[in-house]
Design a protein around this motif. Structure first.
Motif, short mmCIF file in Angstrom:
data_model
loop_
_atom_site.label_atom_id
_atom_site.label_comp_id
_atom_site.label_asym_id
_atom_site.label_seq_id
_atom_site.Cartn_x
_atom_site.Cartn_y
_atom_site.Cartn_z
N PRO A 47 0.80 -1.23 0.00
CA PRO A 47 0.00 0.00 0.00
C PRO A 47 0.83 1.28 0.00
CG PRO A 47 -0.89 -1.55 1.58
CD PRO A 47 0.43 -2.12 1.10
N GLY A 48 1.96 1.27 0.71
CA GLY A 48 2.81 2.47 0.73
C GLY A 48 3.42 2.76 -0.63
N ARG A 49 3.99 1.72 -1.26
CA ARG A 49 4.58 1.92 -2.58
C ARG A 49 3.51 2.30 -3.60
NH1 ARG A 49 7.68 -2.78 -1.01
NH2 ARG A 49 6.28 -4.09 -2.23
N LEU A 50 2.35 1.67 -3.50
CA LEU A 50 1.27 2.01 -4.43
C LEU A 50 0.85 3.46 -4.24
CD1 LEU A 50 -0.69 1.20 -6.63
CD2 LEU A 50 -2.22 0.33 -4.85
N ALA A 51 0.72 3.91 -3.00
CA ALA A 51 0.34 5.30 -2.75
C ALA A 51 1.38 6.26 -3.34
CB ALA A 51 0.18 5.53 -1.25
N LEU A 52 2.65 5.94 -3.16
CA LEU A 52 3.71 6.79 -3.72
C LEU A 52 3.59 6.87 -5.25
CD1 LEU A 52 6.75 5.54 -1.63
CD2 LEU A 52 5.66 7.79 -1.47
N LEU A 53 3.38 5.73 -5.86
CA LEU A 53 3.30 5.69 -7.32
C LEU A 53 2.07 6.41 -7.85
CD1 LEU A 53 4.59 2.07 -7.88
CD2 LEU A 53 5.75 4.20 -8.54
N VAL A 54 0.94 6.25 -7.15
CA VAL A 54 -0.28 6.95 -7.55
C VAL A 54 -0.05 8.46 -7.46
CG1 VAL A 54 -2.68 7.42 -6.90
CG2 VAL A 54 -1.86 5.07 -7.04
N GLN B 220 0.00 11.06 -10.70
CA GLN B 220 -0.97 12.15 -10.76
C GLN B 220 -0.30 13.52 -10.83
OE1 GLN B 220 -4.22 11.88 -11.18
NE2 GLN B 220 -4.44 14.10 -11.26
N THR B 221 0.78 13.71 -10.07
CA THR B 221 1.35 15.04 -9.93
C THR B 221 2.63 15.27 -10.70
OG1 THR B 221 2.66 14.44 -8.00
CG2 THR B 221 0.41 15.22 -7.60
N GLY B 222 3.34 14.21 -11.04
CA GLY B 222 4.66 14.39 -11.61
C GLY B 222 5.70 14.39 -10.50
N GLY C 258 19.58 21.07 -6.99
CA GLY C 258 20.26 21.61 -5.82
C GLY C 258 20.35 20.53 -4.76
N ARG C 259 19.77 20.79 -3.60
CA ARG C 259 19.78 19.82 -2.51
C ARG C 259 18.54 18.93 -2.50
NH1 ARG C 259 21.50 23.00 2.81
NH2 ARG C 259 21.54 20.88 3.59
N VAL C 260 17.62 19.20 -3.38
CA VAL C 260 16.35 18.47 -3.42
C VAL C 260 16.38 17.44 -4.54
CG1 VAL C 260 13.86 18.69 -3.79
CG2 VAL C 260 15.09 20.45 -2.50
N VAL C 261 15.93 16.23 -4.24
CA VAL C 261 15.78 15.19 -5.26
C VAL C 261 14.28 14.97 -5.45
CG1 VAL C 261 16.24 12.80 -5.91
CG2 VAL C 261 17.94 14.09 -4.60
N ARG C 262 13.84 15.14 -6.69
CA ARG C 262 12.44 14.89 -7.02
C ARG C 262 12.36 13.58 -7.80
NH1 ARG C 262 12.92 20.41 -7.31
NH2 ARG C 262 11.43 21.54 -6.01
N TYR C 263 11.40 12.76 -7.42
CA TYR C 263 11.22 11.45 -8.05
C TYR C 263 10.08 11.49 -9.04
CZ TYR C 263 14.58 9.61 -4.80
OH TYR C 263 15.74 9.37 -4.12
N ARG C 264 10.24 10.67 -10.09
CA ARG C 264 9.19 10.54 -11.10
C ARG C 264 9.17 9.10 -11.59
NH1 ARG C 264 11.39 10.42 -16.24
NH2 ARG C 264 13.59 10.95 -16.32
N ILE C 265 8.06 8.71 -12.15
CA ILE C 265 7.91 7.36 -12.72
C ILE C 265 8.58 7.35 -14.08
CG2 ILE C 265 6.27 5.64 -13.56
CD1 ILE C 265 4.29 6.71 -11.47
N ILE C 266 9.42 6.33 -14.30
CA ILE C 266 10.08 6.21 -15.60
C ILE C 266 9.68 4.94 -16.36
CG2 ILE C 266 12.07 7.62 -14.97
CD1 ILE C 266 13.64 4.95 -14.57
N ILE D 250 5.16 0.98 -18.47
CA ILE D 250 4.18 -0.08 -18.22
C ILE D 250 3.54 0.12 -16.85
CG2 ILE D 250 3.87 -2.56 -17.89
CD1 ILE D 250 6.14 -2.94 -19.96
N THR D 251 4.34 0.45 -15.85
CA THR D 251 3.79 0.72 -14.52
C THR D 251 2.89 1.95 -14.55
OG1 THR D 251 5.70 -0.29 -13.45
CG2 THR D 251 4.37 1.20 -12.11
N ALA D 252 3.32 2.98 -15.26
CA ALA D 252 2.49 4.18 -15.38
C ALA D 252 1.14 3.85 -16.02
CB ALA D 252 3.22 5.25 -16.19
#
Length: 119
Positions: free
Chosen positions: A45-52, A56-58, A95-103, A106-108
């Motif tokens: 559920p945690g990983r799914l929530a992160l991916l959702v 949705q937001t990028g 900078g000091r921030v790392v932003r994650y995105r789906i790459i 198929i998962t997307a």
């Protein structure tokens, strides 16, 4: 064409043509294993929530993902580590921030069918 593997050919089938269709649909064991691993990543559920949230937001930072999902920062980081190792997400440093995105496309696409927030 008879597609039943030799080690199973001695078994009596009731609907032989359907068995052959099923064998063809299942395909290679490595392909099935890869899909099972993908679904395993989505089963938490945690990983799914992160991916959702990411779908949705990028791109989002760990701290923002923690707020959005209600998870703590270390749990988000651990989940992202697994998703990154599986090739599902990538981080981009700003900078000091790392932003994650789906790459993983198929998962997307699978997540497109997830309607977690609607009821």
């Amino acid at each position: 064409m008879h597609l039943v593997p030799a080690e199973r050919a001695d078994r009596r089938a009731i609907d032989g043509h359907r068995v052959c269709d099923a064998v063809a649909a299942i395909g290679e064991p490595d392909h099935v294993r890869a899909w099972a691993e993908r679904f395993s990543l989505l089963s938490d559920p945690g990983r799914l929530a992160l991916l959702v949230a990411l779908r949705q937001t990028g791109p989002l930072a760990v701290s923002d993902l923690a707020i959005a999902t209600g998870m703590n920062g270390p749990a988000v980081s651990q989940a992202l580590r697994l998703l990154r190792a599986a090739g599902v997400v990538a981080g981009e440093k700003d900078g000091r921030v790392v932003r994650y995105r789906i790459i993983d496309p198929i998962t997307a696409d699978l997540l497109r069918h997830c309607v977690c927030g609607s009821g």
